[in-house]
Design a protein around this motif. Structure first.
Motif, PDB file in Angstrom:
ATOM      1  N   THR A 122      12.232   6.820   3.759  1.00  0.00           N
ATOM      2  CA  THR A 122      12.005   5.686   4.647  1.00  0.00           C
ATOM      3  C   THR A 122      12.851   4.513   4.173  1.00  0.00           C
ATOM      4  O   THR A 122      12.659   4.013   3.067  1.00  0.00           O
ATOM      5  N   GLU A 123      13.797   4.090   5.018  1.00  0.00           N
ATOM      6  CA  GLU A 123      14.697   2.977   4.694  1.00  0.00           C
ATOM      7  C   GLU A 123      14.670   1.956   5.813  1.00  0.00           C
ATOM      8  O   GLU A 123      14.548   2.300   6.984  1.00  0.00           O
ATOM      9  N   LEU A 124      14.813   0.703   5.426  1.00  0.00           N
ATOM     10  CA  LEU A 124      14.822  -0.403   6.382  1.00  0.00           C
ATOM     11  C   LEU A 124      16.069  -1.239   6.150  1.00  0.00           C
ATOM     12  O   LEU A 124      16.377  -1.606   5.021  1.00  0.00           O
ATOM     13  N   SER A 125      16.795  -1.540   7.219  1.00  0.00           N
ATOM     14  CA  SER A 125      17.918  -2.475   7.111  1.00  0.00           C
ATOM     15  C   SER A 125      17.688  -3.625   8.085  1.00  0.00           C
ATOM     16  O   SER A 125      17.116  -3.444   9.157  1.00  0.00           O
ATOM     17  N   GLU A 182      14.473   0.527   0.259  1.00  0.00           N
ATOM     18  CA  GLU A 182      13.972   1.897   0.066  1.00  0.00           C
ATOM     19  C   GLU A 182      12.435   1.831   0.059  1.00  0.00           C
ATOM     20  O   GLU A 182      11.825   1.685  -0.991  1.00  0.00           O
ATOM     21  N   LEU A 183      11.829   1.947   1.229  1.00  0.00           N
ATOM     22  CA  LEU A 183      10.381   1.779   1.335  1.00  0.00           C
ATOM     23  C   LEU A 183       9.588   2.987   0.864  1.00  0.00           C
ATOM     24  O   LEU A 183       8.427   2.858   0.500  1.00  0.00           O
ATOM     25  N   ASN A 184      10.204   4.175   0.883  1.00  0.00           N
ATOM     26  CA  ASN A 184       9.517   5.358   0.371  1.00  0.00           C
ATOM     27  C   ASN A 184      10.555   6.432   0.083  1.00  0.00           C
ATOM     28  O   ASN A 184      11.137   7.000   0.999  1.00  0.00           O
ATOM     29  N   ASP A 185      10.775   6.734  -1.195  1.00  0.00           N
ATOM     30  CA  ASP A 185      11.745   7.762  -1.579  1.00  0.00           C
ATOM     31  C   ASP A 185      11.315   9.156  -1.144  1.00  0.00           C
ATOM     32  O   ASP A 185      12.143   9.991  -0.785  1.00  0.00           O
ATOM     33  N   ASN A 245       0.816  -1.220   0.000  1.00  0.00           N
ATOM     34  CA  ASN A 245       0.000   0.000   0.000  1.00  0.00           C
ATOM     35  C   ASN A 245       0.845   1.264   0.000  1.00  0.00           C
ATOM     36  O   ASN A 245       0.375   2.322   0.391  1.00  0.00           O
ATOM     37  N   LEU A 246       2.102   1.167  -0.436  1.00  0.00           N
ATOM     38  CA  LEU A 246       2.996   2.322  -0.339  1.00  0.00           C
ATOM     39  C   LEU A 246       3.268   3.009  -1.667  1.00  0.00           C
ATOM     40  O   LEU A 246       3.967   4.001  -1.716  1.00  0.00           O
ATOM     41  N   GLY A 247       2.764   2.507  -2.759  1.00  0.00           N
ATOM     42  CA  GLY A 247       2.916   3.185  -4.041  1.00  0.00           C
ATOM     43  C   GLY A 247       4.182   2.805  -4.785  1.00  0.00           C
ATOM     44  O   GLY A 247       4.929   1.922  -4.387  1.00  0.00           O
ATOM     45  N   SER A 248       4.430   3.530  -5.886  1.00  0.00           N
ATOM     46  CA  SER A 248       5.521   3.178  -6.790  1.00  0.00           C
ATOM     47  C   SER A 248       6.894   3.594  -6.275  1.00  0.00           C
ATOM     48  O   SER A 248       7.911   3.180  -6.827  1.00  0.00           O
ATOM     49  N   ASP A 249       6.974   4.429  -5.240  1.00  0.00           N
ATOM     50  CA  ASP A 249       8.256   4.836  -4.682  1.00  0.00           C
ATOM     51  C   ASP A 249       8.873   3.755  -3.807  1.00  0.00           C
ATOM     52  O   ASP A 249       9.993   3.912  -3.327  1.00  0.00           O
ATOM     53  N   CYS A 250       8.172   2.677  -3.575  1.00  0.00           N
ATOM     54  CA  CYS A 250       8.617   1.629  -2.659  1.00  0.00           C
ATOM     55  C   CYS A 250       9.381   0.542  -3.415  1.00  0.00           C
ATOM     56  O   CYS A 250       8.972   0.103  -4.482  1.00  0.00           O
ATOM     57  N   LEU A 274      14.446   0.758  11.088  1.00  0.00           N
ATOM     58  CA  LEU A 274      13.613   1.521  10.166  1.00  0.00           C
ATOM     59  C   LEU A 274      13.925   2.998  10.359  1.00  0.00           C
ATOM     60  O   LEU A 274      13.693   3.552  11.431  1.00  0.00           O
ATOM     61  N   ASP A 275      14.501   3.616   9.326  1.00  0.00           N
ATOM     62  CA  ASP A 275      14.831   5.045   9.370  1.00  0.00           C
ATOM     63  C   ASP A 275      13.795   5.823   8.591  1.00  0.00           C
ATOM     64  O   ASP A 275      13.624   5.631   7.395  1.00  0.00           O
ATOM     65  N   ILE A 276      13.100   6.698   9.303  1.00  0.00           N
ATOM     66  CA  ILE A 276      12.164   7.624   8.687  1.00  0.00           C
ATOM     67  C   ILE A 276      12.805   8.997   8.828  1.00  0.00           C
ATOM     68  O   ILE A 276      13.652   9.196   9.696  1.00  0.00           O
ATOM     69  N   ALA A 277      12.454   9.944   8.006  1.00  0.00           N
ATOM     70  CA  ALA A 277      13.097  11.264   8.015  1.00  0.00           C
ATOM     71  C   ALA A 277      13.196  11.864   9.417  1.00  0.00           C
ATOM     72  O   ALA A 277      14.169  12.530   9.739  1.00  0.00           O
ATOM     73  N   THR A 278      12.230  11.592  10.279  1.00  0.00           N
ATOM     74  CA  THR A 278      12.202  12.235  11.598  1.00  0.00           C
ATOM     75  C   THR A 278      12.520  11.302  12.753  1.00  0.00           C
ATOM     76  O   THR A 278      12.660  11.765  13.880  1.00  0.00           O
ATOM     77  N   ALA A 279      12.629   9.983  12.506  1.00  0.00           N
ATOM     78  CA  ALA A 279      12.827   9.050  13.621  1.00  0.00           C
ATOM     79  C   ALA A 279      13.467   7.750  13.141  1.00  0.00           C
ATOM     80  O   ALA A 279      13.491   7.462  11.943  1.00  0.00           O
TER      81      ALA A 279
END
Length: 188
Positions: free
Chosen positions: A89-92, A82-85, A45-50, A125-130
């Motif tokens: 949002t990045e996950l390792s 790269e879950l959302n450009d 459900n995250l779109g084409s940026d995922c 999980l790295d999100i821009a703010t957390a």
């Protein structure tokens, strides 16, 4: 735990344990490999940026303790998913596994195997703010094949499946991880 897993994995692969090698039993081995890692539902459900696929590597050591049974310990690390450009949002993922292997010999230096064990994982999980860190234990299953090029040098292909890896931040949930790797291993 983030710094402990690579240290334990390096120690496990640098100092292979000695098996009781007699008859058809094999000496210990160590290997290194790389391949692809993918998450089953991360981009639903995250779109084409995922992008729910990335590269991964694995180092491991093991030994065949009986003619058709062995054990293995390894360390696996993925590059960032790269879950959302748009929101950065990045996950390792990385973790330590301990597995038992059942081998079916197909020839002198060739066999297929099935494996099952535990995967002690750490997700970030790295999100821009957390940043959200999670750890846990999941079942690790897989199948593979190996072929001996020489008495000591083997090539190997693996498929591994790890269900229920949690990288939750409240909006996301747990997911299933699949790994396809090719390796080169040395039998002592």
């Amino acid at each position: 735990m983030n710094r402990l897993l690579p240290a334990v994995a390096l120690l496990a692969t640098a100092v292979p344990f000695q098996a009781n090698a007699s008859g058809d039993y094999e000496y210990p081995y160590s290997g290194i490999g790389g391949g692809m890692a993918s998450l089953a539902d991360a981009c639903d459900n995250l779109g084409s940026d995922c992008d729910d696929g990335t590269t991964a590597f694995r180092v491991y050591s093991g030994a065949r303790l009986l003619s058709n049974f062995g054990v293995e310990v390894g360390y696996t690390r993925s590059q960032d998913f790269e879950l959302n450009d748009t929101t950065d949002t990045e996950l390792s993922l990385h973790g330590l596994d301990v597995t038992g292997l059942v081998h079916l010999p197909l020839g002198n230096r060739m066999d297929v195997f099935a494996k099952a064990g535990g995967f002690f994982w750490d997700s970030e999980l790295d999100i821009a703010t957390a940043t959200v860190d999670n750890t846990g234990i999941s079942l690790r299953t897989g199948v593979g094949a190996q072929v001996g090029i020489t008495e000591h040098l083997y090539i190997r292909a693996d498929y591994d499946y790890v269900p229920n890896v949690d990288y939750s931040d409240g909006a996301l949930d747990e997911d299933d991880l699949s790994l396809i790797t090719g390796s080169i291993q040395y039998h002592f």
